[in-house]
Design a protein around this motif. Structure first.
Motif, short mmCIF file in Angstrom:
data_model
loop_
_atom_site.label_atom_id
_atom_site.label_comp_id
_atom_site.label_asym_id
_atom_site.label_seq_id
_atom_site.Cartn_x
_atom_site.Cartn_y
_atom_site.Cartn_z
N VAL A 90 0.84 -1.20 0.00
CA VAL A 90 0.00 0.00 0.00
C VAL A 90 0.87 1.25 0.00
O VAL A 90 0.66 2.18 -0.78
N GLN A 91 1.88 1.27 0.87
CA GLN A 91 2.73 2.45 0.97
C GLN A 91 3.51 2.68 -0.33
O GLN A 91 3.63 3.82 -0.81
N MET A 92 4.03 1.62 -0.92
CA MET A 92 4.79 1.76 -2.15
C MET A 92 3.90 2.23 -3.31
O MET A 92 4.29 3.08 -4.11
N ARG A 93 2.68 1.71 -3.37
CA ARG A 93 1.75 2.12 -4.42
C ARG A 93 1.36 3.59 -4.26
O ARG A 93 1.24 4.32 -5.25
N GLN A 94 1.17 4.02 -3.02
CA GLN A 94 0.83 5.42 -2.78
C GLN A 94 1.96 6.33 -3.24
O GLN A 94 1.72 7.37 -3.85
N MET A 95 3.19 5.95 -2.95
CA MET A 95 4.34 6.75 -3.39
C MET A 95 4.43 6.79 -4.91
O MET A 95 4.65 7.84 -5.50
N ALA A 132 9.84 3.90 1.07
CA ALA A 132 8.87 3.17 1.89
C ALA A 132 9.55 2.57 3.11
O ALA A 132 9.02 2.63 4.23
N ALA A 133 10.74 1.99 2.92
CA ALA A 133 11.49 1.42 4.04
C ALA A 133 11.85 2.50 5.06
O ALA A 133 11.74 2.28 6.27
N LEU A 134 12.27 3.67 4.58
CA LEU A 134 12.58 4.77 5.49
C LEU A 134 11.36 5.21 6.28
O LEU A 134 11.43 5.45 7.49
N ASN A 135 10.23 5.33 5.59
CA ASN A 135 8.99 5.71 6.29
C ASN A 135 8.60 4.69 7.35
O ASN A 135 8.25 5.05 8.48
N LEU A 136 8.67 3.42 7.01
CA LEU A 136 8.32 2.37 7.97
C LEU A 136 9.32 2.32 9.13
O LEU A 136 8.93 2.13 10.29
N ALA A 137 10.61 2.50 8.83
CA ALA A 137 11.62 2.52 9.89
C ALA A 137 11.40 3.70 10.82
O ALA A 137 11.55 3.58 12.04
N HIS A 138 11.02 4.85 10.24
CA HIS A 138 10.73 6.03 11.05
C HIS A 138 9.53 5.78 11.97
O HIS A 138 9.57 6.11 13.16
N GLU A 139 8.47 5.20 11.41
CA GLU A 139 7.29 4.85 12.23
C GLU A 139 7.68 3.91 13.35
O GLU A 139 7.24 4.08 14.49
N LEU A 140 8.50 2.92 13.05
CA LEU A 140 8.95 1.96 14.06
C LEU A 140 9.73 2.66 15.16
O LEU A 140 9.53 2.40 16.35
N GLN A 141 10.62 3.57 14.78
CA GLN A 141 11.42 4.30 15.76
C GLN A 141 10.52 5.14 16.67
O GLN A 141 10.73 5.20 17.88
N LEU A 142 9.52 5.79 16.09
CA LEU A 142 8.57 6.57 16.89
C LEU A 142 7.83 5.68 17.88
O LEU A 142 7.66 6.04 19.05
N MET A 143 7.40 4.51 17.42
CA MET A 143 6.68 3.57 18.29
C MET A 143 7.59 3.07 19.41
O MET A 143 7.15 2.93 20.56
N LYS A 144 8.85 2.81 19.10
CA LYS A 144 9.79 2.37 20.13
C LYS A 144 9.99 3.46 21.18
O LYS A 144 10.05 3.17 22.38
N SER A 145 10.09 4.70 20.74
CA SER A 145 10.26 5.82 21.68
C SER A 145 9.03 5.97 22.56
O SER A 145 9.15 6.15 23.77
N GLN A 146 7.85 5.88 21.95
CA GLN A 146 6.62 5.97 22.73
C GLN A 146 6.51 4.82 23.72
O GLN A 146 6.11 5.01 24.86
N ASN A 147 6.90 3.63 23.28
CA ASN A 147 6.87 2.46 24.16
C ASN A 147 7.82 2.64 25.34
O ASN A 147 7.47 2.32 26.48
N ALA A 148 9.00 3.17 25.08
CA ALA A 148 9.98 3.40 26.15
C ALA A 148 9.43 4.42 27.15
O ALA A 148 9.58 4.25 28.37
#
Length: 99
Positions: A38-43, A59-75
């Motif tokens: 979905v993300q790649m098609r949108q781009m 797409a990988a950068l966007n997903l990695a960024h989302e993951l990093q934000l979630m890790k920070s929020q989880n911490a």
């Protein structure tokens, strides 16, 4: 229980990928591939990024960024939970000492 990896067929931007995956992780893998697709098609459809390689990297950068934000929020949530638990434990110990 059979944990032996089994091939899973995934479609991402019209291309098929066969990935070996443990049976209990197949559903998560399929959902991840769908999210990536979905993300790649949108781009691609936005016209701002050209070429499959560049789309995949973005797409990988966007997903990695989302993951990093979630890790920070989880911490942060874990830290807040630990602090609350420590305060509650201290209060309970005080109540028990006074009885």
């Amino acid at each position: 229980m059979n944990k032996k990896p089994q091939p899973v067929s995934l479609m991402i931007m019209g291309k098929e990928y066969k990935i070996a995956c443990a049976p209990d992780e197949q559903s998560d893998l399929i959902q991840s591939a769908q999210q990536l697709d979905v993300q790649m098609r949108q781009m691609r459809d936005s016209g701002k990024v050209a070429g499959a390689d560049r789309i995949a990297v973005m797409a990988a950068l966007n997903l990695a960024h989302e993951l990093q934000l979630m890790k920070s929020q989880n911490a942060q949530l874990n830290q807040t939970l630990s602090e609350c638990l420590a305060k509650m434990t201290h209060k309970i110990e005080n109540v028990l000492e006074n009885h």
